[in-house]
Design a protein around this motif. Structure first.
Motif, PDB file in Angstrom:
ATOM      1  N   ILE A   1       0.843  -1.206   0.000  1.00 49.61           N
ATOM      2  CA  ILE A   1       0.000   0.000   0.000  1.00 49.61           C
ATOM      3  C   ILE A   1       0.873   1.248   0.000  1.00 49.61           C
ATOM      4  CG2 ILE A   1      -1.662   1.342   1.353  1.00 49.61           C
ATOM      5  CD1 ILE A   1      -2.829  -1.421   2.286  1.00 49.61           C
TER       6      ILE A   1
ATOM      7  N   VAL B   1      -7.883   6.827  -2.967  1.00 47.13           N
ATOM      8  CA  VAL B   1      -7.677   5.578  -2.230  1.00 47.13           C
ATOM      9  C   VAL B   1      -7.945   4.395  -3.157  1.00 47.13           C
ATOM     10  CG1 VAL B   1      -8.548   4.132  -0.338  1.00 47.13           C
ATOM     11  CG2 VAL B   1      -8.118   6.576   0.040  1.00 47.13           C
TER      12      VAL B   1
ATOM     13  N   VAL C   1      -5.394   1.294  -3.825  1.00 49.89           N
ATOM     14  CA  VAL C   1      -5.803  -0.097  -3.597  1.00 49.89           C
ATOM     15  C   VAL C   1      -5.595  -0.923  -4.863  1.00 49.89           C
ATOM     16  CG1 VAL C   1      -7.830  -1.559  -3.177  1.00 49.89           C
ATOM     17  CG2 VAL C   1      -7.386   0.411  -1.701  1.00 49.89           C
TER      18      VAL C   1
ATOM     19  N   PHE D   1      -6.598  -1.337   3.283  1.00 46.49           N
ATOM     20  CA  PHE D   1      -6.126   0.048   3.359  1.00 46.49           C
ATOM     21  C   PHE D   1      -6.559   0.673   4.681  1.00 46.49           C
ATOM     22  CE2 PHE D   1      -6.458   4.588   3.001  1.00 46.49           C
ATOM     23  CZ  PHE D   1      -5.302   4.953   2.343  1.00 46.49           C
TER      24      PHE D   1
END
Length: 196
Positions: A12, A30, A34, A44
Protein backbone atom coordinates in the motif's frame (compact mmCIF):
# COMPACT_ATOMS: atom_id res chain seq x y z
CA UNK A 1 2.59 4.39 12.04
CA UNK A 2 5.40 2.01 12.80
CA UNK A 3 7.11 0.28 9.93
CA UNK A 4 6.26 -3.39 9.95
CA UNK A 5 7.32 -6.38 7.95
CA UNK A 6 3.73 -6.71 6.77
CA UNK A 7 3.80 -7.15 3.00
CA UNK A 8 0.26 -5.83 2.54
CA UNK A 9 1.05 -2.58 4.32
CA UNK A 10 4.32 -2.24 2.38
CA UNK A 11 2.47 -2.74 -0.92
CA UNK A 12 0.00 0.00 0.00
CA UNK A 13 2.77 2.44 0.97
CA UNK A 14 4.81 1.72 -2.17
CA UNK A 15 1.80 2.06 -4.47
CA UNK A 16 0.69 5.27 -2.77
CA UNK A 17 4.06 6.97 -3.11
CA UNK A 18 4.39 5.87 -6.72
CA UNK A 19 1.02 7.45 -7.49
CA UNK A 20 1.74 10.56 -5.41
CA UNK A 21 4.91 11.09 -7.42
CA UNK A 22 3.32 10.37 -10.79
CA UNK A 23 0.06 12.30 -10.45
CA UNK A 24 0.26 14.30 -7.25
CA UNK A 25 -1.19 13.74 -3.79
CA UNK A 26 -4.46 15.56 -4.37
CA UNK A 27 -5.17 13.76 -7.65
CA UNK A 28 -4.59 10.29 -6.18
CA UNK A 29 -7.54 8.40 -4.76
CA UNK A 30 -7.68 5.58 -2.23
CA UNK A 31 -9.27 3.42 -4.94
CA UNK A 32 -6.24 3.95 -7.20
CA UNK A 33 -3.86 3.08 -4.36
CA UNK A 34 -5.80 -0.10 -3.60
CA UNK A 35 -5.87 -1.09 -7.28
CA UNK A 36 -2.15 -0.52 -7.87
CA UNK A 37 -1.18 -2.27 -4.62
CA UNK A 38 -3.36 -5.30 -5.42
CA UNK A 39 -4.93 -5.10 -1.97
CA UNK A 40 -8.42 -4.26 -0.74
CA UNK A 41 -10.09 -1.16 0.63
CA UNK A 42 -10.55 -3.03 3.91
CA UNK A 43 -6.80 -3.61 4.10
CA UNK A 44 -6.13 0.05 3.36
CA UNK A 45 -8.38 1.22 6.18
CA UNK A 46 -7.00 -1.44 8.52
CA UNK A 47 -3.59 0.26 8.33
CA UNK A 48 -4.47 3.87 7.52
CA UNK A 49 -7.28 6.15 8.70
CA UNK A 50 -7.18 8.12 5.46
CA UNK A 51 -5.00 9.07 2.53
CA UNK A 52 -3.60 11.92 4.67
CA UNK A 53 -2.28 9.43 7.21
CA UNK A 54 0.05 8.08 4.50
CA UNK A 55 2.09 11.31 4.56
CA UNK A 56 4.03 10.19 7.63
CA UNK A 57 4.97 6.96 5.86
CA UNK A 58 7.40 9.00 3.74
CA UNK A 59 9.86 8.71 6.65
CA UNK A 60 9.72 4.94 6.28
CA UNK A 61 10.15 5.20 2.52
CA UNK A 62 13.43 6.97 3.31
CA UNK A 63 14.29 4.05 5.59
CA UNK A 64 13.82 1.64 2.71
CA UNK A 65 16.45 3.66 0.86
CA UNK A 66 18.77 3.46 3.88
CA UNK A 67 18.29 -0.32 3.95
CA UNK A 68 19.40 -0.47 0.29
CA UNK A 69 22.31 1.88 0.94
CA UNK A 70 23.54 -0.11 3.94
CA UNK A 71 24.49 -2.90 1.52
CA UNK A 72 26.66 -0.45 -0.42
CA UNK A 73 28.61 0.87 2.57
CA UNK A 74 32.30 0.09 2.78
CA UNK A 75 32.93 -0.45 6.47
CA UNK A 76 36.66 -0.29 5.76
CA UNK A 77 36.23 3.42 4.96
CA UNK A 78 36.13 6.17 7.54
CA UNK A 79 32.73 6.33 9.25
CA UNK A 80 32.41 10.04 8.43
CA UNK A 81 32.84 9.27 4.72
CA UNK A 82 30.11 6.64 4.96
CA UNK A 83 27.79 9.16 6.62
CA UNK A 84 28.45 11.66 3.81
CA UNK A 85 27.68 8.92 1.29
CA UNK A 86 24.31 8.32 2.97
CA UNK A 87 23.49 12.04 2.92
CA UNK A 88 24.42 12.32 -0.75
CA UNK A 89 22.37 9.32 -1.83
CA UNK A 90 19.27 10.20 0.22
CA UNK A 91 19.28 13.79 -1.07
CA UNK A 92 19.66 12.54 -4.65
CA UNK A 93 16.64 10.29 -4.11
CA UNK A 94 14.63 13.18 -2.70
CA UNK A 95 15.60 15.56 -5.52
CA UNK A 96 14.84 12.99 -8.23
CA UNK A 97 11.89 11.05 -6.84
CA UNK A 98 10.00 12.95 -4.13
CA UNK A 99 7.69 15.82 -4.99
CA UNK A 100 8.68 18.87 -2.94
CA UNK A 101 5.02 19.49 -2.13
CA UNK A 102 4.81 16.06 -0.49
CA UNK A 103 7.98 16.67 1.51
CA UNK A 104 6.52 20.01 2.63
CA UNK A 105 3.31 18.23 3.68
CA UNK A 106 5.35 15.77 5.70
CA UNK A 107 6.97 18.61 7.65
CA UNK A 108 3.65 20.41 8.12
CA UNK A 109 2.01 17.19 9.34
CA UNK A 110 4.83 16.38 11.73
CA UNK A 111 4.72 19.90 13.20
CA UNK A 112 0.99 19.73 13.91
CA UNK A 113 0.74 16.05 14.82
CA UNK A 114 0.11 15.03 18.40
CA UNK A 115 1.74 11.95 19.80
CA UNK A 116 4.30 9.88 17.95
CA UNK A 117 6.06 11.60 15.06
CA UNK A 118 7.62 9.42 12.40
CA UNK A 119 10.58 11.75 11.85
CA UNK A 120 11.55 11.36 15.52
CA UNK A 121 11.04 7.59 15.74
CA UNK A 122 14.43 6.32 16.93
CA UNK A 123 13.52 2.73 16.06
CA UNK A 124 13.73 3.70 12.36
CA UNK A 125 16.55 2.34 10.21
CA UNK A 126 17.80 5.92 9.77
CA UNK A 127 18.71 6.32 13.43
CA UNK A 128 19.94 2.75 13.92
CA UNK A 129 22.30 2.89 10.94
CA UNK A 130 23.70 6.31 11.83
CA UNK A 131 24.28 5.25 15.43
CA UNK A 132 26.09 2.11 14.27
CA UNK A 133 28.36 4.19 12.02
CA UNK A 134 29.10 6.74 14.74
CA UNK A 135 29.88 4.02 17.30
CA UNK A 136 32.18 2.27 14.81
CA UNK A 137 33.90 5.59 14.09
CA UNK A 138 34.34 6.24 17.79
CA UNK A 139 35.74 2.74 18.40
CA UNK A 140 38.27 3.23 15.59
CA UNK A 141 39.25 6.71 16.74
CA UNK A 142 37.76 8.44 13.67
CA UNK A 143 34.97 10.32 15.48
CA UNK A 144 35.30 12.28 18.70
CA UNK A 145 34.28 10.70 21.99
CA UNK A 146 33.59 14.11 23.51
CA UNK A 147 29.91 13.52 22.71
CA UNK A 148 27.92 10.30 22.94
CA UNK A 149 26.94 8.48 19.77
CA UNK A 150 23.29 9.25 20.53
CA UNK A 151 24.02 12.99 20.83
CA UNK A 152 26.03 13.03 17.58
CA UNK A 153 23.21 11.26 15.74
CA UNK A 154 20.68 13.68 17.22
CA UNK A 155 22.66 16.71 16.02
CA UNK A 156 23.20 15.10 12.59
CA UNK A 157 19.44 14.48 12.25
CA UNK A 158 18.72 18.08 13.26
CA UNK A 159 21.13 19.33 10.58
CA UNK A 160 19.55 17.13 7.89
CA UNK A 161 16.00 18.11 8.84
CA UNK A 162 17.00 21.77 8.79
CA UNK A 163 18.42 21.38 5.28
CA UNK A 164 15.30 19.64 3.99
CA UNK A 165 13.02 22.19 5.66
CA UNK A 166 14.99 25.10 4.17
CA UNK A 167 14.95 23.48 0.73
CA UNK A 168 11.15 23.20 1.00
CA UNK A 169 10.87 26.83 2.14
CA UNK A 170 12.79 27.92 -0.95
CA UNK A 171 10.65 25.79 -3.24
CA UNK A 172 13.61 23.65 -4.28
CA UNK A 173 15.30 26.59 -6.01
CA UNK A 174 18.80 25.35 -5.18
CA UNK A 175 20.39 21.91 -5.64
CA UNK A 176 19.62 19.99 -2.45
CA UNK A 177 22.33 17.35 -2.83
CA UNK A 178 25.10 19.87 -3.44
CA UNK A 179 24.12 22.08 -0.49
CA UNK A 180 23.46 19.15 1.82
CA UNK A 181 26.85 17.61 1.16
CA UNK A 182 28.60 20.94 1.76
CA UNK A 183 26.74 21.66 5.00
CA UNK A 184 26.88 18.12 6.39
CA UNK A 185 30.56 17.84 5.44
CA UNK A 186 31.31 21.01 7.43
CA UNK A 187 29.34 19.69 10.39
CA UNK A 188 31.00 16.26 10.30
CA UNK A 189 34.51 17.71 9.96
CA UNK A 190 34.10 19.07 13.48
CA UNK A 191 33.39 15.56 14.74
CA UNK A 192 36.52 13.97 13.37
CA UNK A 193 38.66 12.77 16.25
CA UNK A 194 41.85 14.36 14.84
CA UNK A 195 40.18 17.79 14.98
CA UNK A 196 39.57 17.60 18.74
Amino acid sequence: MKKSNNPTKSKIVSAAWQLFYEQGFDSTTVDEIVKLSGTSKGSFYHYFESKDSLIGSLAYLFDEKYTELEKELDYGKNAVDNMLFLTHELCMMIENNIDIGLLSRLYAQQLSKRGEKELLDHSRMYYRLLKRLVQLGQERGEITRQKSAAEIVRMYAIAERALLYDWCLHGGEYPLTEYACTVISSYLSGLRADKN
